[in-house]
Design a protein around this motif. Structure first.
Motif, PDB file in Angstrom:
ATOM      1  N   ASP A 150       0.761  -1.673   0.208  1.00  6.81           N
ATOM      2  CA  ASP A 150       0.321  -0.256  -0.319  1.00  6.81           C
ATOM      3  C   ASP A 150       0.711   1.533   0.528  1.00  6.81           C
ATOM      4  O   ASP A 150       1.538   1.531   1.314  1.00  6.81           O
ATOM      5  CB  ASP A 150      -0.943  -0.234   1.433  1.00  6.81           C
ATOM      6  N   ASN A 152       0.167   4.464   0.575  1.00  6.98           N
ATOM      7  CA  ASN A 152      -0.141   4.923   1.248  1.00  6.98           C
ATOM      8  C   ASN A 152      -0.156   4.847   2.849  1.00  6.98           C
ATOM      9  O   ASN A 152       0.252   5.557   3.637  1.00  6.98           O
ATOM     10  CB  ASN A 152      -1.455   4.926   1.218  1.00  6.98           C
ATOM     11  N   LYS A 154       2.219   4.248   5.987  1.00  8.61           N
ATOM     12  CA  LYS A 154       3.633   5.213   6.262  1.00  8.61           C
ATOM     13  C   LYS A 154       4.868   4.855   6.499  1.00  8.61           C
ATOM     14  O   LYS A 154       5.770   5.387   5.632  1.00  8.61           O
ATOM     15  CB  LYS A 154       2.864   6.279   7.908  1.00  8.61           C
TER      16      LYS A 154
END
Length: 245
Positions: A150, A152, A154
């Motif tokens: 992913d 996105n 962090k």
């Protein structure tokens, strides 16, 4: 008094987990590759008034050492209530998928995967005699295939080919182990302590060993209503802890 074995417990997160379980009334076997370092750890705990700890020489990469540790602990107790497979190595950085050596992979898997299998299989008979046996395999949210896919997430750019692969393999072993023990009182989980500032990551982490120890100890003490066969990261999911594989 409940008894727990923690591998790699002479320092850092393992040591803090031992401290917290001692505070909860457990007797803790401090597994340490170096017996001397294990004895030093026990003395530190005793200086805090935590006396129910004993050092055990235990190198998870050495079958003879694991067997000797099993014989040592088996001579002390017939029952082990919890096993925390904490010992682990990162294999050194960087770990490019194109440049990491086969030797790096072998070394890390030897400790992080095969070591867990060795210790778990060696001590399973003592665990089976407990009323509510618990196994905690210390994992990392950094090995989640879902999260690492992913953009996105962090930590998406925190890529490493070797260490996360070893922990992903450990997670699969955890799933299979929980399945094999599904019709028993066992609870078996993979638990991430969080991104903790330790020697392991040159103190780049943002969490504390106290937080990490609390997270691991919690799943060594869960009752019969607790989860099993789960991947837990309270840093990723503060509400339930459950994390995607």
């Amino acid at each position: 008094m409940k008894k727990v074995l923690i591998t790699g417990a002479n320092k850092s997160i393992g040591f803090e987990t031992a401290r917290q379980l001692l505070q909860q009334g457990y007797f803790v076997y401090i597994g340490s590759r170096s017996l001397e370092n294990g004895l030093i750890a026990v003395e530190k705990l005793k200086a805090e008034g935590l006396n129910n700890a004993e050092a055990v020489q235990l190198d998870v990469t050495d079958t003879a050492s694991v067997k000797a540790a099993r014989e040592f602990i088996g001579a002390k107790t017939e029952v082990l209530d919890a096993l925390i497979n904490n010992a682990g190595i990162n294999g050194g950085m960087p770990q490019s998928a194109l440049d990491a050596s086969i030797d790096q992979f072998k070394q890390v898997f030897e400790t992080n995967v095969y070591g867990v299998v060795r210790v778990t299989q060696a001590f399973i008979d003592l665990l089976q005699k407990a009323d509510q046996p618990r196994i905690v395999n210390v994992s990392s949210s950094g090995c989640s295939l879902t999260l690492h896919s992913d953009p996105n997430w962090k930590y998406y750019t925190h890529k490493a080919a070797v260490y996360p692969a070893s922990k992903a393999a450990l997670n699969m072993y955890t799933i299979d182990l929980a399945y094999d023990l599904r019709d028993t009182p066992f609870k078996v989980n993979a638990v991430c302590p969080g991104f903790v500032a330790t020697d392991f990551n040159n103190h780049r982490g943002t969490g504390t060993v106290q937080e990490a120890g609390e997270r691991i100890a919690k799943y060594a003490m869960i009752d019969e209503n607790g989860p099993t066969g789960k991947f837990i990261s309270e840093e990723h999911n503060p509400e339930t802890g459950e994390t995607p594989w």
